[in-house]
Scaffold this active site. Structure first.
Site, PDB file in Angstrom:
ATOM      1  CG  HIS A 145      16.721   0.687  10.799  1.00  9.41           C
ATOM      2  ND1 HIS A 145      15.912   0.471  11.883  1.00  9.41           N
ATOM      3  CD2 HIS A 145      16.435   1.943  10.372  1.00  9.41           C
ATOM      4  CE1 HIS A 145      15.167   1.534  12.100  1.00  9.41           C
ATOM      5  NE2 HIS A 145      15.472   2.446  11.202  1.00  9.41           N
TER       6      HIS A 145
ATOM      7  CE  LYS B  27      12.041   0.755   8.815  1.00  8.70           C
ATOM      8  NZ  LYS B  27      11.162   1.233   9.891  1.00  8.70           N
TER       9      LYS B  27
ATOM     10  CB  VAL C 218       0.197   8.796  18.551  1.00  7.75           C
ATOM     11  CG1 VAL C 218       1.384   7.861  18.398  1.00  7.75           C
ATOM     12  CG2 VAL C 218       0.647  10.178  19.010  1.00  7.75           C
TER      13      VAL C 218
ATOM     14  CB  SER D  91      16.236   1.361   5.488  1.00  6.65           C
ATOM     15  OG  SER D  91      15.894   2.624   5.994  1.00  6.65           O
ATOM     16  CG  ASN D  92      18.615   5.348   6.417  1.00  2.00           C
ATOM     17  OD1 ASN D  92      18.209   6.479   6.151  1.00  2.00           O
ATOM     18  ND2 ASN D  92      18.107   4.627   7.402  1.00  2.00           N
TER      19      ASN D  92
ATOM     20  CG  ASP E 145       8.092   1.563   8.555  1.00  2.00           C
ATOM     21  OD1 ASP E 145       8.606   0.857   7.667  1.00  2.00           O
ATOM     22  OD2 ASP E 145       8.761   2.235   9.370  1.00  2.00           O
TER      23      ASP E 145
ATOM     24  N   PRO F  41       0.819  -1.210   0.000  1.00  2.00           N
ATOM     25  CG  PRO F  41      -0.911  -1.607   1.509  1.00  2.00           C
ATOM     26  CD  PRO F  41       0.422  -2.150   1.063  1.00  2.00           C
TER      27      PRO F  41
HETATM   28  P1  NAP Z   1       6.804  12.164  10.015  1.00  2.00           P
HETATM   29  O1  NAP Z   1       5.850  11.103   9.721  1.00  2.00           O
HETATM   30  O2  NAP Z   1       7.374  12.968   8.909  1.00  2.00           O
HETATM   31  O3  NAP Z   1       6.187  13.189  11.056  1.00  2.00           O
HETATM   32  C1  NAP Z   1       5.645  12.788  12.269  1.00  2.00           C
HETATM   33  C2  NAP Z   1       5.133  14.049  12.981  1.00  2.00           C
HETATM   34  O4  NAP Z   1       4.110  14.673  12.184  1.00  2.00           O
HETATM   35  C3  NAP Z   1       4.525  13.756  14.322  1.00  2.00           C
HETATM   36  O5  NAP Z   1       4.866  14.826  15.170  1.00  2.00           O
HETATM   37  C4  NAP Z   1       3.021  13.752  14.045  1.00  2.00           C
HETATM   38  O6  NAP Z   1       2.305  14.157  15.183  1.00  2.00           O
HETATM   39  C5  NAP Z   1       2.923  14.813  12.969  1.00  2.00           C
HETATM   40  N1  NAP Z   1       1.792  14.615  12.035  1.00  2.00           N
HETATM   41  C6  NAP Z   1       1.380  13.455  11.465  1.00  2.00           C
HETATM   42  N2  NAP Z   1       0.349  13.677  10.647  1.00  2.00           N
HETATM   43  C7  NAP Z   1       0.090  15.006  10.683  1.00  2.00           C
HETATM   44  C8  NAP Z   1      -0.874  15.836  10.046  1.00  2.00           C
HETATM   45  N3  NAP Z   1      -1.763  15.344   9.206  1.00  2.00           N
HETATM   46  N4  NAP Z   1      -0.844  17.166  10.331  1.00  2.00           N
HETATM   47  C9  NAP Z   1       0.083  17.668  11.191  1.00  2.00           C
HETATM   48  N5  NAP Z   1       1.016  16.934  11.817  1.00  2.00           N
HETATM   49  C10 NAP Z   1       1.020  15.601  11.574  1.00  2.00           C
HETATM   50  O7  NAP Z   1       8.056  11.632  10.848  1.00  2.00           O
HETATM   51  P2  NAP Z   1       8.776  10.282  11.222  1.00  2.00           P
HETATM   52  O8  NAP Z   1       8.099   9.603  12.353  1.00  2.00           O
HETATM   53  O9  NAP Z   1      10.222  10.619  11.374  1.00  2.00           O
HETATM   54  O10 NAP Z   1       8.690   9.360   9.905  1.00  2.00           O
HETATM   55  C11 NAP Z   1       7.616   8.496   9.625  1.00  2.00           C
HETATM   56  C12 NAP Z   1       7.992   7.041   9.819  1.00  2.00           C
HETATM   57  O11 NAP Z   1       9.062   6.683   8.963  1.00  2.00           O
HETATM   58  C13 NAP Z   1       8.554   6.708  11.206  1.00  2.00           C
HETATM   59  O12 NAP Z   1       7.567   6.740  12.202  1.00  2.00           O
HETATM   60  C14 NAP Z   1       9.180   5.376  10.932  1.00  2.00           C
HETATM   61  O13 NAP Z   1       8.200   4.365  10.862  1.00  2.00           O
HETATM   62  C15 NAP Z   1       9.829   5.640   9.582  1.00  2.00           C
HETATM   63  N6  NAP Z   1      11.242   6.100   9.689  1.00  2.00           N
HETATM   64  C16 NAP Z   1      12.222   5.270   9.217  1.00  2.00           C
HETATM   65  C17 NAP Z   1      13.545   5.667   9.309  1.00  2.00           C
HETATM   66  C18 NAP Z   1      14.620   4.767   8.780  1.00  2.00           C
HETATM   67  O14 NAP Z   1      15.794   4.999   9.097  1.00  2.00           O
HETATM   68  N7  NAP Z   1      14.290   3.777   7.990  1.00  2.00           N
HETATM   69  C19 NAP Z   1      13.898   6.900   9.854  1.00  2.00           C
HETATM   70  C20 NAP Z   1      12.876   7.737  10.291  1.00  2.00           C
HETATM   71  C21 NAP Z   1      11.552   7.332  10.194  1.00  2.00           C
HETATM   72  P3  NAP Z   1       1.391  13.188  16.118  1.00  2.00           P
HETATM   73  O15 NAP Z   1       2.009  11.828  16.154  1.00  2.00           O
HETATM   74  O16 NAP Z   1       1.446  13.887  17.440  1.00  2.00           O
HETATM   75  O17 NAP Z   1       0.021  13.195  15.530  1.00  2.00           O
END
Ligand code: NAP
Length: 331
Positions: A119, A86, A271, A168-169, A51, A21
């Site tokens: 990862h 990961k 969340v 990843s990365n 994820d 998806p």
């Molecule tokens: P993100 O999804 O870019 O941003 C998360 C933030 O945005 C949280 O503070 C969330 O707040 C807020 N948010 C979410 N939807 C929103 C909306 N519609 N309007 C306003 N604010 C909103 O950041 P991320 O967690 O870094 O990245 C997403 C996912 O990617 C991670 O959770 C993880 O699963 C994965 N990731 C992977 C790696 C890797 O190395 N492979 C690295 C980083 C992230 P609330 O939660 O308070 O609603």
């Protein structure tokens, strides 16, 4: 057409085909006590992709939510939900890979993963410590090469523990390096990707190899632990705000739509039930080519996900001296 199919991207594997998806729920930083409700809210409003990662420290609670909704006798058959985890950096030694994967499976309550990612290309010192640090804050590395880790991950496919494996990365050179030796091809490279880091070159490179790109931190990761007020806030970008107004959508929805329109899978974390729902409502509009181009032009190669430490009073990349640090290459 089934709306779920419209919102999926095919990931090719050697023997059969999976669909991933285009929007999944991210779970990094989703705190204990919050992540179970977040996963339930996501599954209940139509998400079919979650994820996860061992290092997020919350797989058990994600598993509690999955146990309520997924599997025999539950609302969703297992094969309708795409679940990723990961392999964390101190588990790169080929001897440790299967145990690490089995540990994620146990925590998540699953018999298989749809996708298991390495990862990072960088191995940390082998052991139980998640973040083995030196006194200066940098990480203790290990000599294990990501190619050897990959070979151990391939065995997980052979054993049926994971349907597919990916990266990843990884930068373009490192992706090529894996492709050269792969028995099971990487189906995905998950990298930071949003309008301030559009990843156009890496995207076209991966595309030429039929490797899907998943955008992590697609909304700019405003809750990343090292965020500082002097850094730009993607969601508060005024031009983006104006485009959102034009489409009667939120800036988050415009960003996600821009990425999925480029064929990039997005895994926004939230969340908050209302935002979780909002982030999936991106299949009822499309951005015109002029706005797509305008958003492309916001690229300024700004990386939000790059841990730094202070050395001699200066901020430096924490892992910059690791032999497999991916971000010295241009892409
Ligand atoms: P993100 O999804 O870019 O941003 C998360 C933030 O945005 C949280 O503070 C969330 O707040 C807020 N948010 C979410 N939807 C929103 C909306 N519609 N309007 C306003 N604010 C909103 O950041 P991320 O967690 O870094 O990245 C997403 C996912 O990617 C991670 O959770 C993880 O699963 C994965 N990731 C992977 C790696 C890797 O190395 N492979 C690295 C980083 C992230 P609330 O939660 O308070 O609603």
């Amino acid at each position: 057409m089934n709306p779920l199919r419209r919102s999926t991207l095919r990931v090719e594997r050697a023997r059969n085909r999976q669909r991933m998806p285009l929007v999944g729920l991210g779970t990094w930083k989703s705190a204990p006590g919050q992540v179970k409700q977040a996963v339930l809210a996501a599954l209940d409003c139509g998400y079919r992709h979650i994820d996860c990662a061992a290092v997020y420290g919350n797989e058990q609670e994600v598993g509690d939510a999955l146990a309520l909704r997924v599997g025999p006798g539950k609302a969703l058959p297992r094969d309708e939900v795409f679940l990723t985890s990961k392999l964390w950096n101190p588990k790169h030694d080929p001897e440790d890979v299967e145990e690490a994967c089995r540990s994620s499976l146990t925590h998540l309550g699953l018999s298989y993963l749809d996708l298991y990612l390495m990862h990072w290309p960088m191995a940390f010192r082998r052991g139980k410590e998640l973040m083995p640090r030196r006194d200066d804050g940098s990480m203790c590395s290990s000599d294990t090469h990501y190619r050897d880790t990959w070979k151990a991950m391939e065995n997980l496919v052979d054993k049926g523990l994971v349907k597919a494996i990916g990266l990843s990365n990884f930068n373009a050179r490192q992706v090529d390096d894996i492709i050269t030796i792969a028995r099971h091809k990487p189906v995905v490279n998950q990298v930071e990707c949003h309008p301030y880091l559009s990843q156009a070159d890496l995207l076209s490179h991966c595309r030429s190899l039929a490797v899907c790109v998943t955008a992590y931190s697609p909304l700019g990761s405003g809750d990343r632990p090292w965020a500082s007020p002097d850094e730009p806030s993607l969601l508060a970008d005024q031009e983006l705000g104006a485009i959102a107004e034009r489409y009667q959508k939120s800036p988050a929805q415009v960003i996600l739509r821009w990425n999925i329109q480029r064929g990039v899978v997005c895994i926004p974390k939230s969340v908050t039930a209302s935002r979780i729902q909002e982030n999936l409502r991106v299949f009822d509009f499309s951005l015109c080519p002029a706005y797509m181009k305008l958003i492309d032009s916001f690229n300024c190669n700004t990386r939000f996900i790059i841990p730094t430490v202070e050395k001699n009073g200066k901020k430096v990349w924490r892992d910059g001296e690791h032999p497999h640090f991916p971000f010295h290459d241009p892409y």
